[in-house]
Design a protein around this motif. Structure first.
Motif, short mmCIF file in Angstrom:
data_model
loop_
_atom_site.label_atom_id
_atom_site.label_comp_id
_atom_site.label_asym_id
_atom_site.label_seq_id
_atom_site.Cartn_x
_atom_site.Cartn_y
_atom_site.Cartn_z
N TRP A 258 8.37 2.46 2.10
CA TRP A 258 8.11 1.14 0.80
C TRP A 258 8.09 -0.08 1.76
O TRP A 258 7.36 -1.07 1.70
N GLN B 219 4.65 -0.40 3.12
CA GLN B 219 3.55 -0.85 2.02
C GLN B 219 3.71 -2.29 1.75
O GLN B 219 2.89 -3.10 1.55
N LYS B 220 5.06 -2.90 1.87
CA LYS B 220 5.44 -4.15 1.39
C LYS B 220 5.16 -5.21 2.30
O LYS B 220 4.17 -6.24 2.13
N ASP C 221 1.23 -5.05 2.11
CA ASP C 221 1.02 -5.85 1.02
C ASP C 221 1.06 -7.40 1.17
O ASP C 221 0.07 -8.20 1.09
N ASP C 222 1.98 -7.88 1.93
CA ASP C 222 2.45 -9.37 2.39
C ASP C 222 1.11 -9.73 3.25
O ASP C 222 0.69 -11.15 2.96
N TRP D 67 -2.06 -10.21 1.34
CA TRP D 67 -1.99 -11.31 0.32
C TRP D 67 -1.94 -12.72 1.30
O TRP D 67 -2.58 -13.62 0.73
N ARG E 99 -5.76 -3.21 -1.93
CA ARG E 99 -4.20 -3.07 -2.50
C ARG E 99 -4.41 -3.18 -4.05
O ARG E 99 -3.91 -4.03 -4.76
N ASP F 21 -2.65 -1.52 -6.15
CA ASP F 21 -1.19 -1.43 -6.70
C ASP F 21 -0.55 -2.50 -6.26
O ASP F 21 0.76 -2.48 -6.30
N GLY F 22 -1.19 -3.54 -5.56
CA GLY F 22 -0.05 -4.36 -5.01
C GLY F 22 0.64 -5.30 -6.08
O GLY F 22 0.14 -5.56 -7.13
N ARG F 23 1.55 -6.07 -5.14
CA ARG F 23 2.27 -6.91 -6.12
C ARG F 23 1.79 -8.34 -6.24
O ARG F 23 2.42 -8.86 -7.36
N TYR F 24 0.78 -8.60 -5.74
CA TYR F 24 -0.02 -9.81 -6.09
C TYR F 24 -1.29 -9.69 -6.77
O TYR F 24 -2.27 -10.74 -6.97
N GLU G 228 -1.99 -9.54 -10.09
CA GLU G 228 -2.16 -10.51 -11.26
C GLU G 228 -2.21 -11.81 -10.92
O GLU G 228 -3.24 -12.69 -11.19
#
Length: 377
Positions: free
Chosen positions: A36, A39-40, A43-44, A47, A66, A68-71, A73
């Motif tokens: 995790w 992956q974070k 992802d960071d 971004w 990414r 399914d990345g956090r960013y 949206e």
């Protein structure tokens, strides 16, 4: 006892199993957390790269790499804003390009219109007729030469009218001169002309304007004679204000005498000088007298002699007498007894009683010239 020994191994096995299970859970947990965190971090970083590039391609790459990345949206939102801004910029560029094209077209059209305007004006000038200039005005009502065309048309029409009727030009000239003499001359030459009534009206206005300061001055004299000094002063002021020399002279007189006002030699001298410059001989003598004595002005006998001379030339007795005195004394002018004698004689002839005695005195001082005794051929 056997049963107890038999149960003891089973408990030992269960304990080992539980320990192993716990160990597996811990390892799995640690592994998941590591995965995790990895992956974070990825992802960071992805971004941050997208933010650093800050363009549609960069954000779209983030979304592909990414999904399914956090960013995701946030990336969609930023892409939408960038595209909107780009669309607005394109729209603005298109509008500016259109505006520039229209300006260029307008400038080109204006250049063509100006060329046509100049061509039409040159044609009108070459023709130099009322019709030609009127054609220009008709074709170019807002042209560059509209005012010139209108002025030329007016001049041509006036010239044509003057050619048909010489009284028109003569009247225009008389009005432009603006004097009583000019209008009287016109009426003498064209008494029955179409312009005669207007000429008579203009003449009457000028005569009335000329009479006004004279009448005011006469009113002032009448008031002054009976001691109404304030009333006289007001009338003299109105007369003087219209440039009437006697009215100006009287303003000097009341200030010199202090009639209705405080005596003020300086103001008196100012008024006398104004009237003297207009050719009033009384004012010339009085101003000269103040210059000679330094009353209200700086003493200047030479200038006083100049003003006495101006009055003397007009046959003013006191001017002749005062100038004669200066010549007899040699003050402000060259000493000249012969000239003084001439001036005293002229003054005596003009009724200056003091001049009679001066003539007698100067005659005794001036040697008589010997008569000619040579035979003339």
């Amino acid at each position: 006892m056997y049963d107890d020994e038999e149960e003891s191994p089973n408990k030992s096995k269960l304990g080992c199993f539980i320990k192993i299970l716990i160990a597996l859970i811990v390892v799995a947990g640690v592994g998941y957390f590591g995965w995790w965190y990895f992956q974070k971090t990825q992802d960071d970083r992805a971004w941050e790269n997208a933010l650093r590039n800050n363009n549609v391609a960069g954000y779209e790459k983030y979304m592909r790499d990414r999904p399914d990345g956090r960013y995701v949206e946030a990336a969609r939102t930023v892409i939408g804003r960038i595209k909107q801004r780009m669309a607005e910029l394109e729209k603005k560029k298109a509008a500016e390009a259109k505006k520039a094209a229209e300006a260029k077209k307008k400038k080109s059209s204006a250049a063509v219109s100006a060329a046509r305007d100049n061509l039409a004006w040159n044609k009108a000038i070459t023709e130099n007729s009322i019709g030609g200039y009127e054609d220009y005005l008709s074709s170019f009502p807002e042209g560059k030469f509209v005012k010139q065309a209108e002025a030329v048309i007016a001049n041509l029409k006036r010239a044509a009218k003057e050619k048909e009727n010489p009284a028109v030009k003569a009247f225009e000239k008389a009005k432009e001169t603006g004097t009583i003499e000019a209008l009287e001359t016109f009426l003498g030459e064209f008494p029955d002309s179409e312009q005669a009534p207007e000429a008579n009206q203009e003449l009457e206005k000028l005569k009335e304007a000329k009479r006004a300061p004279i009448i005011k001055n006469e009113e002032g004299v009448a008031a002054y004679t009976v001691g109404k000094y304030e009333e006289a002063l007001k009338a003299f002021e109105e007369s003087a204000g219209k440039g009437y020399a006697p009215g100006i002279f009287n303003m000097g007189l009341v200030h010199e005498r202090g009639s209705g006002v405080d005596a003020d030699p300086a103001k008196a001298a100012e008024w006398y000088k104004k009237a003297a410059e207009l050719g009033d001989p009384d004012a010339q003598v009085n101003y000269g007298h103040m210059l000679e004595g330094g009353e209200g002005v700086e003493k200047n006998v030479t200038e006083a002699a100049t003003w006495y001379a101006k009055a003397a030339e007009q046959g003013h007795g006191l001017g002749q007498y005062n100038l004669g005195v200066l010549h007899a004394r040699g003050e402000g002018v060259e000493k000249d007894l012969n000239r003084a004698l001439e001036l005293f004689q002229s003054a005596a002839d003009n009724g200056v009683e003091s001049a009679v005695d001066s003539v007698t005195l100067i005659e005794k001082l001036v040697p008589k010239t010997k008569p000619a005794d040579v035979i003339k051929p």
